[in-house]
Design a protein around this motif. Sequence first.
Motif, PDB file in Angstrom:
ATOM      1  N   GLN A   5     -12.269  -3.483 -21.722  1.00 17.45           N
ATOM      2  CA  GLN A   5     -11.491  -4.246 -22.679  1.00 17.45           C
ATOM      3  C   GLN A   5     -10.159  -3.546 -22.950  1.00 17.45           C
ATOM      4  OE1 GLN A   5     -12.282  -7.204 -23.849  1.00 17.45           O
ATOM      5  NE2 GLN A   5     -14.171  -7.174 -22.640  1.00 17.45           N
ATOM      6  N   PRO A   6      -9.059  -4.294 -23.100  1.00 21.67           N
ATOM      7  CA  PRO A   6      -7.766  -3.664 -23.369  1.00 21.67           C
ATOM      8  C   PRO A   6      -7.734  -3.030 -24.747  1.00 21.67           C
ATOM      9  CG  PRO A   6      -7.599  -6.047 -23.571  1.00 21.67           C
ATOM     10  CD  PRO A   6      -8.969  -5.760 -23.014  1.00 21.67           C
ATOM     11  N   ASP A   7      -7.023  -1.952 -24.837  1.00 26.54           N
ATOM     12  CA  ASP A   7      -6.860  -1.250 -26.109  1.00 26.54           C
ATOM     13  C   ASP A   7      -5.864  -2.027 -26.959  1.00 26.54           C
ATOM     14  OD1 ASP A   7      -6.612   0.437 -28.206  1.00 26.54           O
ATOM     15  OD2 ASP A   7      -6.091   2.211 -27.045  1.00 26.54           O
ATOM     16  N   ALA A   8      -6.370  -2.667 -28.043  1.00 31.13           N
ATOM     17  CA  ALA A   8      -5.522  -3.533 -28.854  1.00 31.13           C
ATOM     18  C   ALA A   8      -4.351  -2.784 -29.486  1.00 31.13           C
ATOM     19  CB  ALA A   8      -6.352  -4.240 -29.935  1.00 31.13           C
ATOM     20  N   PRO A   9      -4.596  -1.596 -30.132  1.00 29.68           N
ATOM     21  CA  PRO A   9      -3.446  -0.882 -30.708  1.00 29.68           C
ATOM     22  C   PRO A   9      -2.411  -0.487 -29.665  1.00 29.68           C
ATOM     23  CG  PRO A   9      -5.506  -0.073 -31.634  1.00 29.68           C
ATOM     24  CD  PRO A   9      -5.873  -0.960 -30.491  1.00 29.68           C
ATOM     25  N   ALA A  10      -2.879  -0.045 -28.486  1.00 29.52           N
ATOM     26  CA  ALA A  10      -1.932   0.347 -27.444  1.00 29.52           C
ATOM     27  C   ALA A  10      -1.138  -0.854 -26.953  1.00 29.52           C
ATOM     28  CB  ALA A  10      -2.678   1.010 -26.286  1.00 29.52           C
ATOM     29  N   GLU A  11      -1.825  -2.006 -26.823  1.00 26.37           N
ATOM     30  CA  GLU A  11      -1.134  -3.212 -26.381  1.00 26.37           C
ATOM     31  C   GLU A  11      -0.117  -3.664 -27.410  1.00 26.37           C
ATOM     32  OE1 GLU A  11      -2.181  -7.812 -25.067  1.00 26.37           O
ATOM     33  OE2 GLU A  11      -3.764  -6.396 -25.607  1.00 26.37           O
ATOM     34  N   ARG A  12      -0.495  -3.558 -28.702  1.00 24.05           N
ATOM     35  CA  ARG A  12       0.426  -3.951 -29.761  1.00 24.05           C
ATOM     36  C   ARG A  12       1.640  -3.019 -29.782  1.00 24.05           C
ATOM     37  NH1 ARG A  12      -3.334  -4.973 -33.191  1.00 24.05           N
ATOM     38  NH2 ARG A  12      -3.367  -2.912 -34.146  1.00 24.05           N
ATOM     39  N   ALA A  13       1.413  -1.706 -29.568  1.00 29.27           N
ATOM     40  CA  ALA A  13       2.522  -0.764 -29.533  1.00 29.27           C
ATOM     41  C   ALA A  13       3.431  -1.036 -28.352  1.00 29.27           C
ATOM     42  CB  ALA A  13       1.987   0.669 -29.491  1.00 29.27           C
ATOM     43  N   SER A  14       2.832  -1.419 -27.232  1.00 29.21           N
ATOM     44  CA  SER A  14       3.644  -1.746 -26.061  1.00 29.21           C
ATOM     45  C   SER A  14       4.501  -2.974 -26.320  1.00 29.21           C
ATOM     46  CB  SER A  14       2.741  -1.983 -24.848  1.00 29.21           C
ATOM     47  OG  SER A  14       3.501  -2.360 -23.732  1.00 29.21           O
ATOM     48  N   MET A  15       3.943  -3.992 -26.993  1.00 27.13           N
ATOM     49  CA  MET A  15       4.714  -5.178 -27.329  1.00 27.13           C
ATOM     50  C   MET A  15       5.868  -4.824 -28.261  1.00 27.13           C
ATOM     51  SD  MET A  15       1.660  -7.953 -27.900  1.00 27.13           S
ATOM     52  CE  MET A  15       2.824  -9.137 -28.528  1.00 27.13           C
ATOM     53  N   LEU A  16       5.607  -3.915 -29.227  1.00 30.73           N
ATOM     54  CA  LEU A  16       6.660  -3.521 -30.155  1.00 30.73           C
ATOM     55  C   LEU A  16       7.771  -2.782 -29.422  1.00 30.73           C
ATOM     56  CD1 LEU A  16       7.710  -3.376 -33.019  1.00 30.73           C
ATOM     57  CD2 LEU A  16       6.340  -1.315 -33.369  1.00 30.73           C
ATOM     58  N   PHE A  32      12.782   2.139 -43.951  1.00 29.37           N
ATOM     59  CA  PHE A  32      13.014   1.751 -45.330  1.00 29.37           C
ATOM     60  C   PHE A  32      12.816   0.254 -45.516  1.00 29.37           C
ATOM     61  CE2 PHE A  32      16.166   1.653 -49.034  1.00 29.37           C
ATOM     62  CZ  PHE A  32      15.204   2.055 -49.925  1.00 29.37           C
ATOM     63  N   TRP A  33      12.096  -0.146 -46.560  1.00 28.98           N
ATOM     64  CA  TRP A  33      11.683  -1.547 -46.697  1.00 28.98           C
ATOM     65  C   TRP A  33      12.850  -2.482 -46.954  1.00 28.98           C
ATOM     66  CZ3 TRP A  33      12.333  -4.506 -51.136  1.00 28.98           C
ATOM     67  CH2 TRP A  33      12.729  -3.820 -52.268  1.00 28.98           C
ATOM     68  N   LEU A  34      13.969  -1.954 -47.493  1.00 30.42           N
ATOM     69  CA  LEU A  34      15.107  -2.836 -47.750  1.00 30.42           C
ATOM     70  C   LEU A  34      15.701  -3.408 -46.474  1.00 30.42           C
ATOM     71  CD1 LEU A  34      17.123  -1.124 -50.626  1.00 30.42           C
ATOM     72  CD2 LEU A  34      15.735  -3.167 -50.725  1.00 30.42           C
ATOM     73  N   PHE A  35      15.384  -2.801 -45.317  1.00 29.98           N
ATOM     74  CA  PHE A  35      15.951  -3.313 -44.086  1.00 29.98           C
ATOM     75  C   PHE A  35      15.283  -4.604 -43.646  1.00 29.98           C
ATOM     76  CE2 PHE A  35      17.459   1.019 -43.906  1.00 29.98           C
ATOM     77  CZ  PHE A  35      18.753   0.836 -43.440  1.00 29.98           C
ATOM     78  N   ALA A  36      14.264  -5.053 -44.358  1.00 29.91           N
ATOM     79  CA  ALA A  36      13.670  -6.367 -44.080  1.00 29.91           C
ATOM     80  C   ALA A  36      14.348  -7.464 -44.874  1.00 29.91           C
ATOM     81  CB  ALA A  36      12.165  -6.337 -44.392  1.00 29.91           C
ATOM     82  N   ALA A  37      15.326  -7.118 -45.709  1.00 27.30           N
ATOM     83  CA  ALA A  37      15.963  -8.125 -46.550  1.00 27.30           C
ATOM     84  C   ALA A  37      16.635  -9.202 -45.714  1.00 27.30           C
ATOM     85  CB  ALA A  37      16.978  -7.461 -47.489  1.00 27.30           C
ATOM     86  N   GLY A  38      17.169  -8.848 -44.552  1.00 29.49           N
ATOM     87  CA  GLY A  38      17.799  -9.849 -43.694  1.00 29.49           C
ATOM     88  C   GLY A  38      16.809 -10.872 -43.191  1.00 29.49           C
ATOM     89  N   ASP A 229      14.613 -14.353 -27.534  1.00 29.52           N
ATOM     90  CA  ASP A 229      13.731 -13.197 -27.519  1.00 29.52           C
ATOM     91  C   ASP A 229      13.474 -12.624 -28.905  1.00 29.52           C
ATOM     92  OD1 ASP A 229      13.548 -13.408 -24.859  1.00 29.52           O
ATOM     93  OD2 ASP A 229      14.885 -11.764 -24.363  1.00 29.52           O
ATOM     94  N   TYR A 230      14.156 -13.154 -29.932  1.00 23.61           N
ATOM     95  CA  TYR A 230      14.009 -12.561 -31.250  1.00 23.61           C
ATOM     96  C   TYR A 230      12.618 -12.826 -31.819  1.00 23.61           C
ATOM     97  CZ  TYR A 230      14.871 -11.232 -36.043  1.00 23.61           C
ATOM     98  OH  TYR A 230      14.791 -10.622 -37.270  1.00 23.61           O
ATOM     99  N   ARG A 231      11.931 -11.750 -32.179  1.00 22.44           N
ATOM    100  CA  ARG A 231      10.636 -11.842 -32.851  1.00 22.44           C
ATOM    101  C   ARG A 231      10.623 -10.874 -34.021  1.00 22.44           C
ATOM    102  NH1 ARG A 231       9.612 -12.271 -27.439  1.00 22.44           N
ATOM    103  NH2 ARG A 231       8.349 -14.023 -26.749  1.00 22.44           N
ATOM    104  N   ILE A 232       9.872 -11.225 -35.034  1.00 18.95           N
ATOM    105  CA  ILE A 232       9.778 -10.364 -36.205  1.00 18.95           C
ATOM    106  C   ILE A 232       8.704  -9.319 -35.942  1.00 18.95           C
ATOM    107  CG2 ILE A 232       9.267 -10.298 -38.681  1.00 18.95           C
ATOM    108  CD1 ILE A 232      10.239 -13.144 -38.849  1.00 18.95           C
ATOM    109  N   ASP A 236       8.155  -5.906 -40.421  1.00 22.33           N
ATOM    110  CA  ASP A 236       8.883  -6.913 -41.183  1.00 22.33           C
ATOM    111  C   ASP A 236       7.964  -8.029 -41.649  1.00 22.33           C
ATOM    112  OD1 ASP A 236      11.174  -5.530 -40.906  1.00 22.33           O
ATOM    113  OD2 ASP A 236      12.097  -6.825 -39.415  1.00 22.33           O
ATOM    114  N   THR A 237       6.954  -8.367 -40.844  1.00 23.27           N
ATOM    115  CA  THR A 237       6.007  -9.407 -41.243  1.00 23.27           C
ATOM    116  C   THR A 237       5.285  -9.027 -42.523  1.00 23.27           C
ATOM    117  OG1 THR A 237       5.685 -10.009 -38.924  1.00 23.27           O
ATOM    118  CG2 THR A 237       4.026 -10.764 -40.496  1.00 23.27           C
TER     119      THR A 237
END
Length: 411
Positions: A5-16, A32-38, A229-232, A236-237
């Motif tokens: 089975q694929p390693d979910a955290p590793a796959e998520r890190a690769s996507m990021l 810093f959380w304020l950078f999500a204000a946009g 290609d823009y994804r949050i 930020d989510t």
Amino acid sequence: MINTQPDAPAERASMLRRFLARFPRPASTRSFWLFAAGAILLVMLAIEMISGLALAMFYVPTADQAWDSIIHIMRHVHHGELIRNVHGIGASLLFFACYLHMFRAMHYATYRRPYIKMWMISVTLYVLLIATAFLGYSLVGGQKSYWAATVITGFARAIPFIGADIQSFLIGGYAVGTPTFGRFFVLHFLIPLIITGMAVVHVRTVRRAFADAIKKEFTPQENQRLLLDYRITDEDTAKITLYLILFTWGVFFAPNYFSSADNFIKADPTVTPLIVTPEWYFLPLFSILRCFPDEVTGIVLMFGAIAIFYFLPWLDTSNSRFRHHSPWIKAGFFLWILNMVWLGWMGSKALVGPDFIDWLFGRSAEPGWIRPLSQLSTVLYFAWFVVVLPCRRWLEKQEPRQEKKREGQKP
């Protein structure tokens, strides 16, 4: 047994990592959380446009029926009260995120090279948001909104020679009436479309500015892929989710928290409220507008308080990195924010008291202190831009301006 089975955290890190390769940003913006204000602003803008479109289907922009149509929406339209609450609370939280976004940019000095174009578009978006919110507030047809529109447009008469013509053009007559509601409704509907287009341009300039900041060149194909290609990111989510929780709480448990009791009364041109004030996000500007006896001075200072943001890249003479910012400058910036909050609070009170000089030396027996302290706070507001920022270069370690040379090498 071998785990296939694929390693979910590793796959998520690769996507990021793949996302960050598509949408590069400086390392200082990744925590810093304020950078999500946009991203929060984009979400709130979408909510405002969808809810506003739903309200526009039932709203009647006439002086006689504007208020009645809103009551009809709240009482007879299916989920009409919910939609109106979403639109009203959403406007307040949209401006709250907008101020966080602008204050963050000022705190990190991301209005200098290579961010100048991005900053100019941001300020223009802020101006358009102010215009849209004022028009929307005037469309309510309540006692407070009617007189706020009357007072604000009435200041135009103080402009020499053409003031009366400007006021007549704005309201379509001698007083706020059906032509005013019609014009304001059309503009309130059209300006968000301009804001949406400029938001797209702003996102593109963010990519270009961040690419310049990390000194990385991109191919034309990579630049064209931005919107597709823009994804949050997951980070930020989470921040957007927390903000939407606050938004939901306001919609269901405090929908009228930012509203005035007078605005739940149908507008009566023959009865003036004791205190005429706009919404909370206009209060600092309103306090600057009214605190001086000369109306022309108030108008010039109010528009100057907004226009001065356009000159911020040139008023700030420092070229230091954030880690070299003087602690005195940082402390002064937060005091400037507190001064803005103080200005807003005084803008919600009745304007009483003499001018600051007369109050300071006791040359007037007129009671009250709102006017003199509002004048003092206005001076402190502008002092940050025209006194403190030009002196930063002598308080901080300066960095060589490599961006100019680098930009000159571009084809």
